[in-house]
Design a protein around this motif. Structure first.
Motif, PDB file in Angstrom:
ATOM      1  N   THR A 134      24.073  -1.541 -21.801  1.00  0.00           N
ATOM      2  CA  THR A 134      23.267  -1.016 -20.695  1.00  0.00           C
ATOM      3  C   THR A 134      23.987   0.219 -20.155  1.00  0.00           C
ATOM      4  OG1 THR A 134      24.401  -2.401 -19.056  1.00  0.00           O
ATOM      5  CG2 THR A 134      22.387  -3.280 -20.066  1.00  0.00           C
ATOM      6  N   ASN A 135      23.226   1.121 -19.578  1.00  0.00           N
ATOM      7  CA  ASN A 135      23.764   2.421 -19.191  1.00  0.00           C
ATOM      8  C   ASN A 135      23.500   2.674 -17.720  1.00  0.00           C
ATOM      9  OD1 ASN A 135      24.264   3.677 -22.135  1.00  0.00           O
ATOM     10  ND2 ASN A 135      22.323   2.562 -22.118  1.00  0.00           N
ATOM     11  N   GLU A 136      24.571   2.891 -16.967  1.00  0.00           N
ATOM     12  CA  GLU A 136      24.467   3.101 -15.523  1.00  0.00           C
ATOM     13  C   GLU A 136      24.982   4.488 -15.166  1.00  0.00           C
ATOM     14  OE1 GLU A 136      26.356   1.367 -11.331  1.00  0.00           O
ATOM     15  OE2 GLU A 136      26.911   0.490 -13.260  1.00  0.00           O
ATOM     16  N   ILE A 137      24.166   5.234 -14.410  1.00  0.00           N
ATOM     17  CA  ILE A 137      24.588   6.543 -13.913  1.00  0.00           C
ATOM     18  C   ILE A 137      25.425   6.342 -12.652  1.00  0.00           C
ATOM     19  CG2 ILE A 137      23.827   8.768 -13.009  1.00  0.00           C
ATOM     20  CD1 ILE A 137      21.272   8.443 -14.613  1.00  0.00           C
ATOM     21  N   ILE A 138      26.614   6.891 -12.627  1.00  0.00           N
ATOM     22  CA  ILE A 138      27.466   6.776 -11.441  1.00  0.00           C
ATOM     23  C   ILE A 138      27.837   8.183 -10.957  1.00  0.00           C
ATOM     24  CG2 ILE A 138      28.390   4.519 -12.021  1.00  0.00           C
ATOM     25  CD1 ILE A 138      30.828   5.794 -13.174  1.00  0.00           C
TER      26      ILE A 138
END
Length: 566
Positions: free
Chosen positions: A147-151
């Motif tokens: 899964t890919n999370e923008i931080i």
């Protein structure tokens, strides 16, 4: 000094490293620049200014510049493909290609499920405004995929802030804010004692949060720091608050940091790069100030102003009413102008308007966001090739960002592969063809790739690009239309070649082609039937003629011979 040492004793090692990173970021203005750039993009360009009763004027040129550049970069469809490389044996190469095909299909599934098109657009927008955007990859136990999370870049501290290479960082610290009760529960599940849990307390450390609204919180929140570093070739993780380690050091098995960042433009010796907004802010402010000066000048001098002698006019308030009666004492009508008159509006110099327009135009042009770059031209006057040539020429200033975006996405693909290699317990399925021993025919068979096969796989990550912009589609359709009108292709071929999202109504054209085919088939059937009937009629005529000939012959044969003897 002693007091400071006692205070440091209550801080975890990770928190001390985080403080060091925060101090560096403050020294280079990272946090203040982030808030300022966001405000200027969103149109809040008069923050902190006192304008009295005047409403501020903002002619926002920053937003269209950013939108044009972000739109240009995202005028393509992206796809992550895996390909085998450096395989000597033909048998190993065949197996590696099958594995890469399975990985490519799985990557496509992750891309769709995780809305990566939206996230890539958001990544490019963040980077354009604030120089750097970061994507953090985790393993999802439910889907068995990344899964890919923008931080936010405000929430990341690098061990070496002078290097933009993520994989060469000595350590990386990621900050998150969560409710105290939730953090205590996480710590309790990881075996932290009740005594240490009391040191997990709410704090008000929000000055480094990105965005003005993020600096105000509803619940009692606390900072969690996730430290990752490499040891003996693998990435280790540790989580802590300011005073308590809530998750002890653990070897993840990953050989790569699960982090990718996209820099809008690299800066030598600085890990964060540079964005588009920071250095056009002075131009934006001058445009707004000039607009305000012009508005004030117009308000003060461009309209006639009333002048009243209050000693002679008994009801000066009537001067502000339309059709009001002004009463003058002790004056004849000829002397009214001495008691009441108006000023002549002053002419304003055109220099202010010219300098404002010049700054706006030059700023857009120098930023590569002029009229042609933003699509402000008539495409109907150009051919398909000309449109693509103009578009490609205007994209030249963004070639560096385009290459950086491709590298960023390739880095994401490498991290996905590493996550599958490390955590995947299930087989990766792919479709293969085998010969059926009973029939000898080729049949499709579902096969699985064991996770251990990923360990020895040598794969490259490649990014495929498919044009999808409005002008790309228009140019493609115009080229097809030219081929059709010149007779190079048929209507059926033209309709079949049109993309599904074409401006031309493909479905309606397909229906027209279908009806034409059906009509042609009916005509062909009628003609075929006519030919058959004609053939049958000719056969009957031939048969009747043959019968008649046969009958005549029989009659001739049946006649008695004439006696010629004397």
């Amino acid at each position: 000094m002693i007091h400071d040492e006692l205070k440091d004793e209550l801080k975890t090692e990770t928190y001390l490293l985080y403080e060091r990173g925060v101090n560096y970021n403050r020294s280079v203005g990272l946090y203040t620049d982030t808030d300022k750039n966001n405000r200027m993009y969103n149109g809040d360009q008069w923050a902190g200014c006192k304008l009295g009763d005047m409403d501020p004027i903002s002619l926002n040129i920053i937003k269209p510049i950013v939108k044009q550049k972000v739109g240009t970069l995202n005028s393509n469809l992206w796809a992550i493909n895996f390909s085998a490389d450096n395989i000597d044996s033909q048998e190993e190469r065949l197996l590696s290609n099958r594995i890469c095909d399975a990985l490519t299909k799985r990557a496509s599934r992750v891309w769709e499920r995780d809305s990566m098109d939206y996230k890539v657009r958001k990544i490019t927008k963040q980077s354009c405004i604030n120089s750097e955007a970061i994507l953090y990859q985790r393993y999802d136990e439910d889907t068995k995929d990344p899964t890919n999370e923008i931080i936010s870049k405000n929430d990341v501290c690098y061990g070496n802030e002078n290097s933009s290479n993520i994989q060469e960082q000595p350590y990386i610290i990621i900050k998150t804010r969560k409710p105290v009760s939730q953090i205590r529960e996480i710590a309790r599940n990881n075996g932290v004692s009740e005594e240490l849990l009391q040191y997990i307390m709410p704090d008000n450390v929000t000055s480094e949060e990105a965005g003005e609204k993020a600096k105000k919180e509803v619940n009692n929140m606390c900072t969690i720091l996730t430290k990752m570093y490499k040891k003996d070739g693998t990435v280790h993780f540790e989580k802590s608050t300011k005073s308590v380690v809530i998750e002890k050091d653990k070897d993840s098995g990953l050989r790569r940091y699960p982090l990718s960042h996209f820099l809008w433009e690299e800066v030598e010796g600085y890990a964060r790069g540079e964005g588009e907004v920071k250095y056009i802010i002075p131009n934006q402010l001058e445009i707004n100030k000039t607009a305000m000066r012009r508005a004030i000048a117009v308000k003060q001098t461009a309209y006639p102003q009333k002048i009243i002698n209050i000693d002679d006019v008994t009801n000066p308030s009537e001067a502000n009413k339309i059709g009001g009666i002004i009463k003058v004492s002790g004056k004849s009508t000829d002397d009214v102008k001495k008691a009441f008159t108006t000023t002549i509006p002053a002419n304003m110099s055109s220099d202010a308007s010219l300098i404002q327009s010049e700054i706006m135009t030059n700023t857009k042009e120098l930023a590569g966001a002029g009229d042609i770059a933003t699509g402000n031209f008539d495409p109907s006057t150009a051919s398909g090739k000309a449109i693509l040539a103009i578009q490609e020429a205007n994209q030249q200033p963004l070639n560096e960002q385009l290459e950086s975006l491709k590298y960023f996405l390739e880095d994401v693909g490498r991290n996905w592969l590493e996550i599958w290699r490390t955590y995947s317990e299930d087989t990766l399925n792919y479709v293969d063809e085998e010969e059926d021993p009973s029939t000898g025919e080729k049949v499709e068979v579902l096969k699985g790739i064991e996770p251990i096969a990923l360990e020895t796989l040598q794969a490259n990550v490649k990014i495929d690009i498919t044009p999808k912009g409005a002008f790309d589609r228009y140019a493609q359709e115009l080229s097809l239309e030219n081929l059709f009108t010149s007779g190079q292709i048929t209507l059926e071929e033209y309709v079949d070649a049109l993309p599904n999202d074409s401006v031309m109504p493909k479905a309606e054209l397909e229906e027209i082609v279908k009806k034409r085919k059906e009509a042609q088939e009916r005509i062909a059937q009628v003609e075929q039937r006519a030919l058959q009937l004609e053939y049958q009629a000719n056969q009957l005529l031939d048969e009747e003629e043959n019968v008649e000939i046969s009958t005549n012959q029989e009659n001739i044969n049946n006649e008695e011979p004439i006696n010629t003897a004397i």
